[in-house]
Design a protein around this motif. Structure first.
Motif, PDB file in Angstrom:
ATOM      1  N   GLY A 165       0.814  -1.214   0.000  1.00 20.68           N
ATOM      2  CA  GLY A 165       0.000   0.000   0.000  1.00 20.68           C
ATOM      3  C   GLY A 165       0.843   1.257   0.000  1.00 20.68           C
ATOM      4  O   GLY A 165       0.538   2.222  -0.711  1.00 20.68           O
ATOM      5  N   ILE A 166       1.912   1.266   0.786  1.00 21.43           N
ATOM      6  CA  ILE A 166       2.811   2.430   0.820  1.00 21.43           C
ATOM      7  C   ILE A 166       3.456   2.634  -0.552  1.00 21.43           C
ATOM      8  O   ILE A 166       3.532   3.758  -1.057  1.00 21.43           O
ATOM      9  CB  ILE A 166       3.881   2.247   1.923  1.00 21.43           C
ATOM     10  N   ILE A 167       3.914   1.545  -1.177  1.00 18.93           N
ATOM     11  CA  ILE A 167       4.562   1.652  -2.492  1.00 18.93           C
ATOM     12  C   ILE A 167       3.570   2.164  -3.535  1.00 18.93           C
ATOM     13  O   ILE A 167       3.901   3.064  -4.316  1.00 18.93           O
ATOM     14  CB  ILE A 167       5.166   0.291  -2.896  1.00 18.93           C
ATOM     15  N   LEU A 168       2.360   1.601  -3.551  1.00 18.75           N
ATOM     16  CA  LEU A 168       1.356   2.063  -4.511  1.00 18.75           C
ATOM     17  C   LEU A 168       0.991   3.527  -4.295  1.00 18.75           C
ATOM     18  O   LEU A 168       0.821   4.288  -5.252  1.00 18.75           O
ATOM     19  CB  LEU A 168       0.102   1.196  -4.425  1.00 18.75           C
ATOM     20  N   THR A 169       0.891   3.932  -3.036  1.00 23.22           N
ATOM     21  CA  THR A 169       0.548   5.324  -2.736  1.00 23.22           C
ATOM     22  C   THR A 169       1.666   6.273  -3.166  1.00 23.22           C
ATOM     23  O   THR A 169       1.406   7.338  -3.732  1.00 23.22           O
ATOM     24  CB  THR A 169       0.253   5.483  -1.233  1.00 23.22           C
ATOM     25  N   MET A 170       2.921   5.884  -2.925  1.00 28.08           N
ATOM     26  CA  MET A 170       4.037   6.744  -3.340  1.00 28.08           C
ATOM     27  C   MET A 170       4.112   6.857  -4.860  1.00 28.08           C
ATOM     28  O   MET A 170       4.349   7.947  -5.393  1.00 28.08           O
ATOM     29  CB  MET A 170       5.350   6.206  -2.755  1.00 28.08           C
ATOM     30  N   ILE A 171       3.898   5.752  -5.559  1.00 28.55           N
ATOM     31  CA  ILE A 171       3.896   5.791  -7.021  1.00 28.55           C
ATOM     32  C   ILE A 171       2.749   6.664  -7.522  1.00 28.55           C
ATOM     33  O   ILE A 171       2.905   7.440  -8.467  1.00 28.55           O
ATOM     34  CB  ILE A 171       3.824   4.367  -7.609  1.00 28.55           C
ATOM     35  N   ALA A 172       1.598   6.572  -6.876  1.00 24.46           N
ATOM     36  CA  ALA A 172       0.435   7.366  -7.283  1.00 24.46           C
ATOM     37  C   ALA A 172       0.682   8.852  -7.082  1.00 24.46           C
ATOM     38  O   ALA A 172       0.270   9.674  -7.909  1.00 24.46           O
ATOM     39  CB  ALA A 172      -0.791   6.928  -6.494  1.00 24.46           C
ATOM     40  N   VAL A 173       1.348   9.217  -5.999  1.00 23.28           N
ATOM     41  CA  VAL A 173       1.622  10.629  -5.741  1.00 23.28           C
ATOM     42  C   VAL A 173       2.635  11.163  -6.751  1.00 23.28           C
ATOM     43  O   VAL A 173       2.483  12.260  -7.287  1.00 23.28           O
ATOM     44  CB  VAL A 173       2.112  10.822  -4.285  1.00 23.28           C
ATOM     45  N   VAL A 174       3.689  10.373  -7.033  1.00 24.42           N
ATOM     46  CA  VAL A 174       4.714  10.814  -7.973  1.00 24.42           C
ATOM     47  C   VAL A 174       4.147  10.898  -9.395  1.00 24.42           C
ATOM     48  O   VAL A 174       4.398  11.867 -10.113  1.00 24.42           O
ATOM     49  CB  VAL A 174       5.941   9.869  -7.915  1.00 24.42           C
ATOM     50  N   ALA A 175       3.379   9.910  -9.804  1.00 25.24           N
ATOM     51  CA  ALA A 175       2.833   9.873 -11.167  1.00 25.24           C
ATOM     52  C   ALA A 175       1.519  10.632 -11.295  1.00 25.24           C
ATOM     53  O   ALA A 175       1.004  10.769 -12.402  1.00 25.24           O
ATOM     54  CB  ALA A 175       2.633   8.427 -11.599  1.00 25.24           C
ATOM     55  N   GLN A 176       0.997  11.122 -10.193  1.00 25.58           N
ATOM     56  CA  GLN A 176      -0.273  11.841 -10.148  1.00 25.58           C
ATOM     57  C   GLN A 176      -1.396  11.028 -10.804  1.00 25.58           C
ATOM     58  O   GLN A 176      -2.135  11.510 -11.651  1.00 25.58           O
ATOM     59  CB  GLN A 176      -0.133  13.216 -10.813  1.00 25.58           C
ATOM     60  N   GLU A 177      -1.492   9.762 -10.374  1.00 26.81           N
ATOM     61  CA  GLU A 177      -2.522   8.840 -10.862  1.00 26.81           C
ATOM     62  C   GLU A 177      -3.540   8.593  -9.748  1.00 26.81           C
ATOM     63  O   GLU A 177      -3.225   7.939  -8.749  1.00 26.81           O
ATOM     64  CB  GLU A 177      -1.902   7.500 -11.272  1.00 26.81           C
ATOM     65  N   PRO A 178      -4.751   9.084  -9.875  1.00 24.02           N
ATOM     66  CA  PRO A 178      -5.747   8.876  -8.816  1.00 24.02           C
ATOM     67  C   PRO A 178      -6.203   7.416  -8.702  1.00 24.02           C
ATOM     68  O   PRO A 178      -6.622   6.990  -7.623  1.00 24.02           O
ATOM     69  CB  PRO A 178      -6.904   9.784  -9.211  1.00 24.02           C
ATOM     70  N   THR A 179      -6.113   6.624  -9.781  1.00 23.80           N
ATOM     71  CA  THR A 179      -6.526   5.215  -9.684  1.00 23.80           C
ATOM     72  C   THR A 179      -5.561   4.411  -8.822  1.00 23.80           C
ATOM     73  O   THR A 179      -5.995   3.543  -8.057  1.00 23.80           O
ATOM     74  CB  THR A 179      -6.620   4.577 -11.085  1.00 23.80           C
ATOM     75  N   LEU A 180      -4.262   4.685  -8.933  1.00 17.92           N
ATOM     76  CA  LEU A 180      -3.300   3.996  -8.062  1.00 17.92           C
ATOM     77  C   LEU A 180      -3.466   4.430  -6.609  1.00 17.92           C
ATOM     78  O   LEU A 180      -3.280   3.630  -5.695  1.00 17.92           O
ATOM     79  CB  LEU A 180      -1.870   4.267  -8.528  1.00 17.92           C
TER      80      LEU A 180
END
Length: 152
Positions: free
Chosen positions: A33-48
Motif C-alpha cells: 500500500g505504501i509503495i502504490l501510494t508513493m507511485i500514485a503521488v509521484v505519477a499523479q494517478e488517482p486510480t493507483l
C-alpha cells in the motif's frame, strides 16, 4: 504416560495467537500500500491512489476480523468441550538423563572405538619420530626496506 484433556482455550490468547500469525502478511500488505501510494503521488494517478490507501488500511481490519473469528472459535470450543469433551493429549514425562545413549541423550549408542593408528604419524607416541623432535622449517629472510626500522 499421562493423558491430558483440553477443556477450554482463552479467548484473549486465541486473539493474540492470531495477531502474531498475521504480522507478516499484514506487513506485506501495508508495504504494498505504501509503495502504490508513493507511485500514485509521484505519477499523479488517482486510480493507483485509490488502490494504495485500502492496502494501507486493510491489515488493521484483517487482524480485527481474524482475531474476532478466532475468539469466537475459542469460545465455541470451550462450550462444546464442556459438553462433549475436549482434545486429549498424551504426554510422556522424561526426568532422568541417560548418558549411555550418546551425546545429549539423543538415543544413539556410542560407536566402537577405532583401531586406526598409522605407524608414521607424528601424533603416534610409539613412532620412531615423535612430534617433539619435529622442528618447523626456517622462516624466509624478509628484505628490509626504507619503511622498516627507520627513525627518519
Amino acid at each position: 504416560m499421562k493423558k491430558l484433556e483440553i477443556k477450554g482455550i482463552g479467548t484473549v490468547s486465541a486473539f493474540k495467537a492470531t495477531a502474531y500469525m498475521m504480522i507478516i502478511p499484514s506487513a506485506l500488505l501495508f508495504l504494498l500500500g505504501i509503495i502504490l501510494t508513493m507511485i500514485a503521488v509521484v505519477a499523479q494517478e488517482p486510480t493507483l491512489l485509490a488502490l494504495g490507501i485500502p492496502y494501507i488500511l486493510m491489515p488493521v481490519f484483517l487482524i480485527g476480523i481474524y482475531g474476532a473469528i478466532s475468539m469466537l472459535v475459542a469460545l465455541l470450543y470451550g462450550v462444546l468441550a464442556k459438553k462433549f469433551g475436549g482434545l486429549e493429549l498424551i504426554v510422556q514425562e522424561k526426568t532422568e538423563l541417560d548418558l549411555t545413549k550418546g551425546p545429549a541423550g539423543n538415543g544413539y549408542a556410542p560407536g566402537p572405538q577405532s583401531n586406526f593408528n598409522p605407524s608414521n604419524s607424528p601424533f603416534n607416541s610409539g613412532s620412531s619420530s615423535p612430534q617433539s623432535n619435529v622442528t618447523p622449517p626456517p622462516l624466509p629472510n624478509l628484505p628490509s626496506g626504507p619503511d622498516q626500522n627507520s627513525n627518519t
